[in-house]
Each structure stands twice: as structure tokens, then as C-alpha cells.
Design an enzyme around this catalytic site. Structure first.
Site, PDB file in Angstrom:
ATOM      1  N   ALA A 142       0.661  -1.382   0.032  1.00 34.59           N
ATOM      2  CA  ALA A 142      -0.095  -0.070  -0.108  1.00 34.59           C
ATOM      3  C   ALA A 142       0.781   1.385  -0.047  1.00 34.59           C
ATOM      4  O   ALA A 142       0.137   2.266  -0.243  1.00 34.59           O
ATOM      5  CB  ALA A 142      -0.909  -0.107   1.246  1.00 34.59           C
ATOM      6  N   CYS A 267       4.244   0.190 -12.202  1.00 32.17           N
ATOM      7  CA  CYS A 267       4.606   1.234 -12.774  1.00 32.17           C
ATOM      8  C   CYS A 267       5.950   1.305 -13.591  1.00 32.17           C
ATOM      9  O   CYS A 267       6.801   2.062 -13.736  1.00 32.17           O
ATOM     10  CB  CYS A 267       4.566   2.679 -11.750  1.00 32.17           C
ATOM     11  SG  CYS A 267       5.836   2.522 -10.358  1.00 32.17           S
TER      12      CYS A 267
END
Length: 336
Positions: A142, A267
Site C-alpha cells: 500500500a 509502474c
């Protein structure tokens, strides 16, 4: 005058980050092979921080009408205006075509921030997850917390577990939650420091939705790594990331209730960490199936550029000038 000159130079210095040649050479070789001519335009965005863009995600727990009018005056407009399959009215974010970053807010104990700055592509995994009120949700990796904050802008989960194994990043995550979420709602959130690869065995079939925003070779930040030794070590260890990502995904599937769904995101542009990991999971886990997210892609195609030729359950956002979002890979799976 001297102060403004100093600030100007400081800003200029920030924009002129030093590119790490070792990483660029590595990317050049890999991504020319994987993406062909597309890599050239992506590289132009990667190597030009002054053309990077940021979305302003409003915090519904600290609303300010003044902020919205300030954003509009500065040329921002609401994002995600297409007919999305899932777009809660409570999720408000503003973008603009021109590059630049809205000023960040500092963390102040006992005071909620009004907005969060992030790459607009980072919101796509949250929209694909489609969290509804009352669902039990796990954000497996997270930190720094932007996607957890976005989930809470969308819905009121029955329980949200924000997990981060790394000590420093876990502290960062806690601070983010404290900065954006009011006290009564904090009771619905658990911040844990478990090894994500073991959560499935520790908490089997506990969650309706799981987000696996996996540790990856973060292309943009790696490219500006100032420590050449660290950069070289990262590139050597890069080969091990897909194995770790596979283990995290397998753990997430165990943690999901039957009928529950998960979104995997990174990403990076790297095929080894994206499609290859998802294909390996689909080939080795008979209890999961891919979920078509092409409708979502269609609805946001004005704001994002996607790599063509992907399968219906996956997307790869490619940065380009004027739409400098990503890279962001995401795939959605459902447990049978």
C-alpha cells in the site's frame, strides 16, 4: 529579489534532475526491443521532468469549494468525464493539459489535507477494482498510500487492510492515512507490516477485493537515481522482481473470497513484470479467470494513451507529451 532568485534556481535544479546513464542504456536496449518506435516518444517524456503532469485528487473528508474554484482558475478541469463503468460521484480529481505541479501540502498532526497529488494513471487500478460500500478490501503493497486514499474516496469499505512490509515505507503509509482520513473512519482501517507473499496463508479467503500494486522497476524514478552503484544493483536484481510479483499475486488469490476480484498494477513498461506475470498466473492457477476492462479503457481514451495489442483484461498506459501519464500497467482477475 535575491530570495526569489534563489527559489527560481532551486526550482530549475529540481527540473534538471540528472539522468542515470547506466539505467537509460539498459532501458534503451530492452524497450527498443519490446516497444519498437514507441519507445522513442516515451523516452522523450521520461527524460523531461518539466513536461510531467500531476492530477489533484480532492479529499472528500476535508472539502473546500475555494480549492475547486482555484483549480479551475489555474486551468484544471475534472478528470474521467467519459461514461465509465465505475465512477463514484465522491471521487473528484482535477487535471490540466499543461505540465507542472500544484503546490503540495505539508503533513500537520491533527489536520486533514485537502488533496493528494499523483500520476493520473495511478487511479486506473482503483477504478478497475470497483470497490463498493461494505466490502472487505486488501491493499497488499500500500505505501505510500495514494491508492488507499483513492479507494476511500470511492466507497466506505467494511474493512480496509493497508499492508506494507518495508519499515520506512510503512511509516510513510501511516502518515498518509493520518493526513487524509478522519478519526471515525480510521477504525475501519488496519495498517499491517506483513510479508505480502504470506498473507494468503495467514488470512485465507477473507477479502472481497484485493489490490496488488506490486514492487517493480519504477521506470521514472530509476532513471534519475543519483547513486550509480545503487542503480547498477537495482538492474542486477531486476530479474528477480517477476518471481516476487508472481508470489504476491498467488498470495492475493488465496486471500480472496470465491467470487472476489483483484487488480494487479505496476509502474513499469517491462513485459517481464507485466503481461508475463499475469500469463504465468493464469496458466498455473485454475481458480482465476481474466476480467475484461476494455470498456474502462474506451471511456478514458481521451485522457490516456494505451499500448495497442494488449489482451482485454490488461492495459498499459504510455506517457506522451500533453498526456504524460504512466507508465502504468494493470490487469484484472476474478476468483472462481
Amino acid at each position: 529579489f535575491l530570495l526569489s532568485l534563489k527559489l527560481k534556481n532551486k526550482t530549475k535544479g529540481k527540473l534538471q534532475k540528472q539522468i542515470c546513464q547506466v539505467v537509460l542504456d539498459h532501458f534503451e536496449k530492452q524497450y527498443t526491443m519490446e516497444l519498437g518506435n514507441i519507445w522513442t516518444s516515451v523516452r522523450d517524456v521520461f527524460t523531461c521532468p518539466s513536461c510531467w503532469q500531476y492530477v489533484v485528487l480532492l479529499n472528500k473528508f476535508s472539502q473546500s469549494a475555494e480549492l475547486e474554484s482555484t483549480l479551475r482558475v489555474r486551468g484544471y478541469h475534472p478528470a474521467f468525464r467519459g461514461p465509465l463503468p465505475y465512477l463514484p460521484a465522491s471521487l473528484k480529481c482535477y487535471i490540466r493539459r499543461t505540465p507542472g505541479k500544484f503546490p503540495a501540502q505539508k503533513h500537520q498532526t491533527g489536520k486533514l489535507k485537502e488533496y493528494y497529488l499523483l500520476n493520473a494513471a495511478s487511479l486506473l487500478p482503483v477504478l478497475a477494482l470497483e470497490v463498493k460500500d461494505g466490502e472487505d478490501v486488501l491493499d497488499l503493497c500500500a505505501a505510500p498510500g495514494g491508492k488507499s486514499v483513492a479507494i476511500l474516496q470511492c466507497a466506505y469499505p467494511g474493512w480496509l487492510q493497508c499492508n506494507e512490509y518495508d519499515d520506512l515505507r510503512s511509516r510513510w503509509l501511516k502518515q498518509t492515512i493520518e493526513s487524509f482520513i478522519p478519526d471515525p473512519l480510521i477504525n475501519l482501517i488496519t495498517v499491517s507490516k506483513l510479508d505480502g507473499r504470506q498473507i494468503g496463508d495467514l488470512k485465507p479467503e477473507l477479502y472481497d477485493k484485493v489490490l496488488v500494486d506490486a514492487p517493480c522497476s519504477n521506470d521514472r524514478s530509476w532513471l534519475f537515481c543519483s547513486d550509480i552503484q545503487q542503480a547498477t544493483l537495482r538492474l542486477i536484481q531486476r530479474k528477480e522482481l517477476s518471481s516476487q510479483q508472481f508470489q504476491l499475486l498467488r498470495s492475493a488469490i488465496k486471500a480472496l473470497r470465491p467470487g472476489g476480484s483483484l487488480v494487479y498494477s505496476t509502474c513499469t513498461l517491462s513485459k517481464a513484470e507485466n503481461s508475463d506475470v499475469i500469463n504465468l498466473i493464469l496458466n498455473s492457477c485454475s481458480n482465476v479467470m481474466p476480467v475484461d476492462i476494455s470498456e474502462m479503457a474506451k471511456a478514458v481514451s481521451q485522457e490516456f494513451t494505451f499500448l495497442s495489442g494488449m489482451q482485454q483484461h490488461e492495459l498499459l498506459v504510455l506517457p506522451e507529451k500533453g498526456r504524460a501519464w504512466g507508465p502504468m500497467y494493470l490487469a484484472k482477475l476474478k476468483k472462481m
